[in-house]
Design a protein around this motif. Structure first.
Motif, PDB file in Angstrom:
ATOM      1  N   TRP A  48       0.876  -1.193   0.000  1.00  0.00           N
ATOM      2  CA  TRP A  48       0.000   0.000   0.000  1.00  0.00           C
ATOM      3  C   TRP A  48       0.902   1.228   0.000  1.00  0.00           C
ATOM      4  O   TRP A  48       1.639   1.460   0.956  1.00  0.00           O
ATOM      5  CB  TRP A  48      -0.911  -0.012   1.231  1.00  0.00           C
ATOM      6  N   THR A  49       0.871   1.993  -1.093  1.00  0.00           N
ATOM      7  CA  THR A  49       1.783   3.130  -1.255  1.00  0.00           C
ATOM      8  C   THR A  49       1.337   4.350  -0.446  1.00  0.00           C
ATOM      9  O   THR A  49       0.174   4.751  -0.525  1.00  0.00           O
ATOM     10  CB  THR A  49       1.800   3.572  -2.736  1.00  0.00           C
ATOM     11  N   ILE A  50       2.264   4.952   0.270  1.00  0.00           N
ATOM     12  CA  ILE A  50       2.007   6.256   0.880  1.00  0.00           C
ATOM     13  C   ILE A  50       3.216   7.156   0.635  1.00  0.00           C
ATOM     14  O   ILE A  50       4.327   6.666   0.404  1.00  0.00           O
ATOM     15  CB  ILE A  50       1.750   6.178   2.404  1.00  0.00           C
ATOM     16  N   SER A  51       3.000   8.455   0.702  1.00  0.00           N
ATOM     17  CA  SER A  51       4.116   9.383   0.532  1.00  0.00           C
ATOM     18  C   SER A  51       4.558   9.927   1.889  1.00  0.00           C
ATOM     19  O   SER A  51       5.620   9.594   2.378  1.00  0.00           O
ATOM     20  CB  SER A  51       3.719  10.515  -0.411  1.00  0.00           C
ATOM     21  N   ARG A  52       3.746  10.759   2.522  1.00  0.00           N
ATOM     22  CA  ARG A  52       4.023  11.126   3.904  1.00  0.00           C
ATOM     23  C   ARG A  52       3.045  10.479   4.872  1.00  0.00           C
ATOM     24  O   ARG A  52       3.208  10.568   6.096  1.00  0.00           O
ATOM     25  CB  ARG A  52       4.077  12.640   4.095  1.00  0.00           C
ATOM     26  N   GLY A  53       2.005   9.858   4.330  1.00  0.00           N
ATOM     27  CA  GLY A  53       1.124   9.028   5.157  1.00  0.00           C
ATOM     28  C   GLY A  53       0.247   9.784   6.135  1.00  0.00           C
ATOM     29  O   GLY A  53      -0.232   9.208   7.103  1.00  0.00           O
ATOM     30  N   LYS A  54       0.040  11.054   5.914  1.00  0.00           N
ATOM     31  CA  LYS A  54      -0.836  11.802   6.833  1.00  0.00           C
ATOM     32  C   LYS A  54      -2.281  11.495   6.441  1.00  0.00           C
ATOM     33  O   LYS A  54      -3.016  10.914   7.218  1.00  0.00           O
ATOM     34  CB  LYS A  54      -0.561  13.302   6.743  1.00  0.00           C
ATOM     35  N   ASN A  55      -2.671  11.915   5.243  1.00  0.00           N
ATOM     36  CA  ASN A  55      -3.991  11.571   4.693  1.00  0.00           C
ATOM     37  C   ASN A  55      -5.098  11.682   5.729  1.00  0.00           C
ATOM     38  O   ASN A  55      -5.951  10.798   5.859  1.00  0.00           O
ATOM     39  CB  ASN A  55      -3.938  10.152   4.110  1.00  0.00           C
ATOM     40  N   LEU A  56      -5.057  12.780   6.442  1.00  0.00           N
ATOM     41  CA  LEU A  56      -5.956  13.012   7.557  1.00  0.00           C
ATOM     42  C   LEU A  56      -7.398  12.992   7.098  1.00  0.00           C
ATOM     43  O   LEU A  56      -7.734  13.603   6.097  1.00  0.00           O
ATOM     44  CB  LEU A  56      -5.631  14.385   8.133  1.00  0.00           C
TER      45      LEU A  56
ATOM     46  N   GLY B 203       1.587  17.377   5.061  1.00  0.00           N
ATOM     47  CA  GLY B 203       1.425  16.326   4.063  1.00  0.00           C
ATOM     48  C   GLY B 203       2.377  16.474   2.890  1.00  0.00           C
ATOM     49  O   GLY B 203       3.144  17.433   2.782  1.00  0.00           O
ATOM     50  N   SER B 204       2.278  15.509   1.975  1.00  0.00           N
ATOM     51  CA  SER B 204       3.154  15.468   0.810  1.00  0.00           C
ATOM     52  C   SER B 204       2.556  16.291  -0.338  1.00  0.00           C
ATOM     53  O   SER B 204       1.369  16.168  -0.641  1.00  0.00           O
ATOM     54  CB  SER B 204       3.295  14.001   0.389  1.00  0.00           C
ATOM     55  N   VAL B 205       3.394  17.095  -0.988  1.00  0.00           N
ATOM     56  CA  VAL B 205       2.946  17.860  -2.151  1.00  0.00           C
ATOM     57  C   VAL B 205       2.462  16.890  -3.222  1.00  0.00           C
ATOM     58  O   VAL B 205       1.386  17.050  -3.812  1.00  0.00           O
ATOM     59  CB  VAL B 205       4.104  18.733  -2.701  1.00  0.00           C
TER      60      VAL B 205
ATOM     61  N   GLY C  26      -7.976  -2.257  -3.817  1.00  0.00           N
ATOM     62  CA  GLY C  26      -9.192  -1.620  -3.325  1.00  0.00           C
ATOM     63  C   GLY C  26      -9.188  -0.109  -3.426  1.00  0.00           C
ATOM     64  O   GLY C  26     -10.215   0.531  -3.222  1.00  0.00           O
ATOM     65  N   LYS C  27      -8.034   0.471  -3.755  1.00  0.00           N
ATOM     66  CA  LYS C  27      -7.951   1.934  -3.856  1.00  0.00           C
ATOM     67  C   LYS C  27      -8.989   2.444  -4.853  1.00  0.00           C
ATOM     68  O   LYS C  27      -9.064   1.931  -5.976  1.00  0.00           O
ATOM     69  CB  LYS C  27      -6.530   2.299  -4.298  1.00  0.00           C
ATOM     70  N   SER C  28      -9.791   3.394  -4.447  1.00  0.00           N
ATOM     71  CA  SER C  28     -10.849   3.980  -5.277  1.00  0.00           C
ATOM     72  C   SER C  28     -11.804   2.926  -5.853  1.00  0.00           C
ATOM     73  O   SER C  28     -12.372   3.117  -6.918  1.00  0.00           O
ATOM     74  CB  SER C  28     -10.252   4.808  -6.431  1.00  0.00           C
TER      75      SER C  28
ATOM     76  N   ILE D  31       3.167   3.757  -9.039  1.00  0.00           N
ATOM     77  CA  ILE D  31       3.702   4.496  -7.893  1.00  0.00           C
ATOM     78  C   ILE D  31       4.342   5.761  -8.451  1.00  0.00           C
ATOM     79  O   ILE D  31       5.263   5.687  -9.266  1.00  0.00           O
ATOM     80  CB  ILE D  31       4.756   3.648  -7.165  1.00  0.00           C
ATOM     81  N   VAL D  32       3.830   6.898  -8.055  1.00  0.00           N
ATOM     82  CA  VAL D  32       4.343   8.159  -8.585  1.00  0.00           C
ATOM     83  C   VAL D  32       5.598   8.535  -7.804  1.00  0.00           C
ATOM     84  O   VAL D  32       5.572   8.596  -6.570  1.00  0.00           O
ATOM     85  CB  VAL D  32       3.272   9.263  -8.480  1.00  0.00           C
ATOM     86  N   THR D  33       6.688   8.773  -8.529  1.00  0.00           N
ATOM     87  CA  THR D  33       7.953   9.044  -7.839  1.00  0.00           C
ATOM     88  C   THR D  33       8.464  10.480  -8.026  1.00  0.00           C
ATOM     89  O   THR D  33       9.407  10.896  -7.354  1.00  0.00           O
ATOM     90  CB  THR D  33       9.051   8.060  -8.312  1.00  0.00           C
TER      91      THR D  33
HETATM   92  P1  ADP Z   1      -0.332  13.032   2.746  1.00  0.00           P
HETATM   93  O1  ADP Z   1       0.769  12.637   3.662  1.00  0.00           O
HETATM   94  O2  ADP Z   1      -0.043  14.171   1.867  1.00  0.00           O
HETATM   95  O3  ADP Z   1      -1.642  13.210   3.463  1.00  0.00           O
HETATM   96  P2  ADP Z   1      -0.293  10.319   1.821  1.00  0.00           P
HETATM   97  O4  ADP Z   1       1.120  10.017   1.664  1.00  0.00           O
HETATM   98  O5  ADP Z   1      -0.981   9.782   3.037  1.00  0.00           O
HETATM   99  O6  ADP Z   1      -0.564  11.860   1.698  1.00  0.00           O
HETATM  100  O7  ADP Z   1      -1.051   9.820   0.516  1.00  0.00           O
HETATM  101  C1  ADP Z   1      -2.444   9.820   0.406  1.00  0.00           C
HETATM  102  C2  ADP Z   1      -2.883   8.677  -0.472  1.00  0.00           C
HETATM  103  O8  ADP Z   1      -2.407   8.918  -1.797  1.00  0.00           O
HETATM  104  C3  ADP Z   1      -2.303   7.346  -0.095  1.00  0.00           C
HETATM  105  O9  ADP Z   1      -3.153   6.679   0.807  1.00  0.00           O
HETATM  106  C4  ADP Z   1      -2.182   6.619  -1.422  1.00  0.00           C
HETATM  107  O10 ADP Z   1      -3.385   5.972  -1.752  1.00  0.00           O
HETATM  108  C5  ADP Z   1      -1.944   7.731  -2.405  1.00  0.00           C
HETATM  109  N1  ADP Z   1      -0.512   7.930  -2.705  1.00  0.00           N
HETATM  110  C6  ADP Z   1       0.366   8.586  -1.922  1.00  0.00           C
HETATM  111  N2  ADP Z   1       1.575   8.637  -2.476  1.00  0.00           N
HETATM  112  C7  ADP Z   1       1.487   8.003  -3.647  1.00  0.00           C
HETATM  113  C8  ADP Z   1       2.419   7.728  -4.682  1.00  0.00           C
HETATM  114  N3  ADP Z   1       3.682   8.155  -4.593  1.00  0.00           N
HETATM  115  N4  ADP Z   1       2.003   7.024  -5.752  1.00  0.00           N
HETATM  116  C9  ADP Z   1       0.720   6.610  -5.838  1.00  0.00           C
HETATM  117  N5  ADP Z   1      -0.203   6.834  -4.901  1.00  0.00           N
HETATM  118  C10 ADP Z   1       0.160   7.532  -3.806  1.00  0.00           C
END
Ligand code: ADP
Length: 550
Positions: A96-104, A169-171, A536-538, A240-242
């Protein structure tokens, strides 16, 4: 309720026994090192709202461990990520991909399927470039809004980033989730230009002009050649967006931080329709955020106001006291609704001309009050973000964390979930829905906190539903009621949702026997035959549909 995901008995991914799982994690350790593999969800590198370190939903609405991850992996580079995907495909390990994982309010860093391994990209945190002349940035997933802002301020660049309500959060994550900020570049997805993606099979591609090797046009021309595929990676599990390119706003010389208040609850339609018209005419260039009385009280800098608004009942699980709120409105001279926006211009004449048009538009609305604070660069120079105050909304691109305190109003350790339905910008449909939604929230003994975003052609009618530490199930119940209403009435489903409701929302998109969902699902089968990425995403699942094993 405890916020720590349960780890006894150990959570395993579907189809894995302890031995195979350990072998898989050991192969991952070879790639990223021991310190970058967590063998359970507690050992997180991410911080929750109250400083807790773990992976998961900070504020689960229902059973706490329904979304518990089994482990987490933190690569730092694209080649490491590619190796991880190779191993994941070999073992059919769900990620399960996350960037900063906040996703509040949308599920934090928790996966939908229990036992999935979190692929945490927060260590990929390079600001690849900020270009002042053409006003863009290229960033990796781990770059936060604070990081980008600090970089711009340090370098003294005359560009303003767009930031959402919370800056942690992540840009990239926010943009690919179709999140919003508050400058004229606030629809982040519209201003994304160029994307780098690792596909489920580990292949690396760049979209748009990035597909031409070393093209300087990557962050400049969004179109590219042939079909555009950037959209496939929005709210998506196809890759996965890098890296993304994102356009920034050239700093203005004049900045007017403005608001319009209207006195009555019944004035919502007139407020939003006039604002939306001004936005379409480009008199107002950013989008307007509309607060109700409750939000104005809760976001007020004076904590005494919060106490009056909360009233004695709330700590016992009641909703806010309407009589106290009405008294507060009278005493403070507030409107029932307040729209916040800004005017940005490269000359004082232009800024004032636009502001005059706003005032003219509201001149005939009984009781409407327009306010504005003006800032300008010295001697016609560009205005620095740091020369403007924090303000109630980050119209000036300065990230902050101030609003987060709101989650504790119903007791420390509460949470919030956002219901985010869409409406046409005229305000008629929004107003009709508002009355129903307000009553549902009141019945659930919770509070209606409006964060309506007026966007010229549409309104994102966000309600932040705040719940106390034991009120999660009640919040979930009312959320489901709002969703059902949206589905039954056919016109108001969400633009984005919490992980608990992704299938529900996808179920509303039924045109031609759900042709769109079937099309994307076909792509998913083709691109990710082992079903390793963000199942399950979306509402998109691969053929190898995973179920959780308890
Ligand atoms: P933020 O920290 O900005 O709130 P997250 O890192 O929690 O954002 O990402 C929110 C959601 O976006 C994740 O649950 C995931 O489904 C999707 N996501 C995040 N980063 C990526 C990525 N690099 N590539 C694809 N999907 C991503």
């Amino acid at each position: 309720s405890s916020v720590t995901p349960q780890v006894q008995p150990r959570v395993l991914p579907a189809g894995f026994d302890e031995r195979t799982f350990n072998a898989t994690l050991n192969a991952m350790v070879e790639v990223v090192g021991k310190e970058n593999v967590s063998i359970d969800g507690r050992d997180g590198a991410l911080e929750g709202a109250q400083g807790q370190k773990f992976y998961g939903d900070i504020w689960p609405m229902a059973e706490e461990d329904q979304h518990a991850p089994s482990a987490a992996i933190r690569p730092q580079t694209v080649p490491e990520l590619q190796k991880i995907l190779k191993i994941a495909n070999r073992y059919k390990l769900p990620l399960w991909t996350i960037s900063r994982g906040k996703n509040l309010a949308y599920g934090g860093s928790a996966p939908i399927v229990r036992g999935t391994v979190v692929l945490d990209l927060h260590r990929m945190n390079k600001i690849v470039e900020v270009n002042e002349e053409y006003a863009y940035a290229i960033v990796e997933p781990g770059v936060s809004f604070f990081d980008l802002y600090n970089h711009i301020v340090e370098k003294g660049y005359d560009v303003w980033p767009s930031v959402p309500a919370l800056g942690w959060g992540s840009v990239l994550g926010n943009t690919t989730e179709r999140g919003f900020g508050y400058t004229p570049y606030g629809e982040h997805a519209l201003h994304q230009c160029g994307m780098e993606v690792v596909l489920p099979n580990g292949e690396l591609l760049r979209t748009g002009m990035g597909a031409q090797k070393d093209s300087p046009m990557f962050p400049l021309y969004k179109g590219g050649y042939g079909p555009s595929v950037d959209g496939l990676f929005y709210q998506s599990n196809l890759g996965i967006v890098t890296k993304i390119g994102i356009h920034l706003m050239p700093a203005p010389t004049h900045f007017l931080d403005c608001s319009v208040s209207v006195p009555n609850e019944g004035d919502l339609e007139v407020l939003v329709s006039k604002i939306a018209r001004l936005e379409r005419d480009n008199v107002i260039q950013n989008h307007t955020s509309v607060a109700n009385l409750w939000r104005q009280a809760m976001m007020h800098p004076d904590p005494k106001i919060h106490e009056v608004a909360i009233g004695p009942g709330m700590k016992k699980g009641e909703s806010a006291d309407n009589t106290a709120l009405a008294a507060l409105q009278k005493e403070q001279g507030w409107g029932f609704w307040k729209g916040y926006f800004a005017i940005y211009a490269q000359s004082g004449t232009l800024a004032h001309a636009n502001w005059d048009l706003v005032q003219k538009a509201f001149a005939g609305v009984s009781g409407a009050v327009c306010t504005c604070s003006e800032y300008s660069g010295k001697d016609g120079a560009k205005l620095r973000m740091t020369d403007t105050p924090e303000g109630e909304i980050p119209h000036n691109g300065m990230p902050r964390m101030t609003p987060i305190g709101m989650v504790n109003v119903r007791g420390y350790g509460g949470g919030h979930v956002d219901f985010s339905p869409l409406f046409p910008a005229g305000g008629k449909e929004l107003s009709a829905w508002y009355i129903k939604a307000r009553d549902s929230i009141k019945e659930a003994k919770l509070d209606f906190f409006s964060d309506f975003h007026v966007m010229g052609r549409y309104i994102n009618g966000i309600i932040c539903i705040v719940y106390g530490p034991t009120e999660g199930p009640r919040a979930k119940e009312v959320f489901e009621k709002l969703l059902k209403d949206a589905r039954d009435n056919g016109n108001t489903t969400e633009y984005r949702t919490h992980i608990d409701f992704m299938d529900h929302v996808a179920d509303a998109f039924t045109f031609e026997d759900s042709a769109l969902r079937r099309f994307v699902t076909d792509l998913k089968h083709h691109m990710d035959p082992n079903g390793i990425l963000s199942q399950g995403k979306s509402g998109i699942w691969s053929k190898r549909k995973l179920t959780s094993v308890l």
